[in-house]
Design a protein around this motif. Structure first.
Motif, PDB file in Angstrom:
ATOM      1  N   SER A  40      56.281  53.663  29.969  1.00 52.11           N
ATOM      2  CA  SER A  40      55.657  52.810  30.988  1.00 52.11           C
ATOM      3  C   SER A  40      55.105  53.649  32.132  1.00 52.11           C
ATOM      4  CB  SER A  40      56.684  51.808  31.517  1.00 52.11           C
ATOM      5  OG  SER A  40      57.775  52.490  32.092  1.00 52.11           O
ATOM      6  N   ASP A  41      54.380  52.975  33.019  1.00 53.83           N
ATOM      7  CA  ASP A  41      53.816  53.623  34.200  1.00 53.83           C
ATOM      8  C   ASP A  41      54.920  54.290  35.008  1.00 53.83           C
ATOM      9  OD1 ASP A  41      51.498  52.403  33.374  1.00 53.83           O
ATOM     10  OD2 ASP A  41      51.205  51.209  35.185  1.00 53.83           O
ATOM     11  N   THR A  79      56.203  58.221  37.290  1.00 59.80           N
ATOM     12  CA  THR A  79      56.190  59.677  37.393  1.00 59.80           C
ATOM     13  C   THR A  79      57.484  60.189  36.785  1.00 59.80           C
ATOM     14  OG1 THR A  79      54.844  59.579  39.388  1.00 59.80           O
ATOM     15  CG2 THR A  79      56.044  61.634  38.988  1.00 59.80           C
ATOM     16  N   CYS A  87      43.032  54.402  31.299  1.00 59.78           N
ATOM     17  CA  CYS A  87      44.381  54.953  31.186  1.00 59.78           C
ATOM     18  C   CYS A  87      44.304  56.255  31.973  1.00 59.78           C
ATOM     19  CB  CYS A  87      44.689  55.204  29.708  1.00 59.78           C
ATOM     20  SG  CYS A  87      46.046  56.341  29.402  1.00 59.78           S
ATOM     21  N   TYR A 132      46.286  59.679  33.769  1.00 63.46           N
ATOM     22  CA  TYR A 132      47.455  60.546  33.870  1.00 63.46           C
ATOM     23  C   TYR A 132      47.143  61.703  34.794  1.00 63.46           C
ATOM     24  CZ  TYR A 132      45.402  64.218  30.949  1.00 63.46           C
ATOM     25  OH  TYR A 132      44.597  65.221  30.466  1.00 63.46           O
ATOM     26  N   SER A 165      52.582  62.069  35.663  1.00 63.93           N
ATOM     27  CA  SER A 165      52.427  60.706  36.160  1.00 63.93           C
ATOM     28  C   SER A 165      51.401  59.969  35.303  1.00 63.93           C
ATOM     29  CB  SER A 165      51.959  60.747  37.622  1.00 63.93           C
ATOM     30  OG  SER A 165      51.862  59.451  38.144  1.00 63.93           O
ATOM     31  N   THR A 166      51.680  58.719  34.996  1.00 63.43           N
ATOM     32  CA  THR A 166      50.789  57.926  34.161  1.00 63.43           C
ATOM     33  C   THR A 166      50.683  56.503  34.683  1.00 63.43           C
ATOM     34  OG1 THR A 166      50.385  57.147  31.892  1.00 63.43           O
ATOM     35  CG2 THR A 166      52.676  57.386  32.550  1.00 63.43           C
ATOM     36  N   SER A 167      49.504  55.896  34.496  1.00 59.82           N
ATOM     37  CA  SER A 167      49.347  54.480  34.862  1.00 59.82           C
ATOM     38  C   SER A 167      48.336  53.808  33.943  1.00 59.82           C
ATOM     39  CB  SER A 167      48.930  54.329  36.326  1.00 59.82           C
ATOM     40  OG  SER A 167      47.665  54.886  36.543  1.00 59.82           O
ATOM     41  N   ASN A 168      48.634  52.581  33.603  1.00 60.44           N
ATOM     42  CA  ASN A 168      47.816  51.717  32.746  1.00 60.44           C
ATOM     43  C   ASN A 168      47.593  52.286  31.336  1.00 60.44           C
ATOM     44  OD1 ASN A 168      46.391  49.194  32.480  1.00 60.44           O
ATOM     45  ND2 ASN A 168      44.512  50.395  32.386  1.00 60.44           N
ATOM     46  N   CYS A 169      48.568  53.044  30.852  1.00 53.41           N
ATOM     47  CA  CYS A 169      48.458  53.613  29.507  1.00 53.41           C
ATOM     48  C   CYS A 169      49.474  52.958  28.579  1.00 53.41           C
ATOM     49  CB  CYS A 169      48.720  55.121  29.535  1.00 53.41           C
ATOM     50  SG  CYS A 169      47.557  56.056  30.543  1.00 53.41           S
TER      51      CYS A 169
END
Length: 149
Positions: free
Chosen positions: A76-77, A79, A103, A105, A138-142
């Motif tokens: 999930s989103d 860090t 997506c 990162y 860090s990742t978001s919306n992936c």
């Protein structure tokens, strides 16, 4: 607490059983008070039903325990600390969770979110190599990232 019912023993037992069932199994006490002669089939029988407050174990507000050791899936989103939360390696995602959005990162040299080594945002599948020298990822919306090597 109880009242004289004038009922026979069979009725008293039936009433006690019904009270037990309706009261739930968690904390009911029943008693049949018999006549002075000890014969509970007389019209002087009394049924006493006492219901105790049911208590439940306190609900924990703590989050579920995290898996031990670094993981090979980033689900999930967020860090993630390299070497503590996730293992270094090559990771792949199928792309964004939401259509129309990228997506995104970033690989981080420190825990400062602006200390970016590398970053990318795309509307399709992505592959990234997270190095052991990276501080965090860090990742978001992936969609979930899976370690492939």
């Amino acid at each position: 607490m109880g009242e004289s019912t004038g009922l026979g023993a069979g009725a008293v037992i039936a009433i006690a059983a019904a009270a037990f069932i309706l009261g739930g199994l968690g904390g009911c006490v029943f008693g049949v008070v018999t006549s002075p002669s000890g014969n509970n089939s007389t019209t002087g029988s009394t049924v006493t039903v006492t219901r105790f407050a049911q208590t439940q174990a306190p609900q924990s507000s703590a989050a579920a325990p995290r898996p031990t050791g670094p993981q090979t899936t980033i689900a999930s989103d967020g860090t993630y600390v390299v070497g503590t939360d996730i293992l270094p390696g090559v990771y792949r995602t199928a792309g964004p969770v939401s259509t129309g959005r990228n997506c995104y990162y970033k690989r981080l040299a420190s825990f400062d979110s602006s200390d970016i080594i590398d970053n990318e945002g795309a509307k399709g599948p992505q592959v990234v190599e997270i190095l052991a020298s990276d501080a965090a990822f860090s990742t978001s919306n992936c969609q979930p990232w899976q370690r492939v090597s």
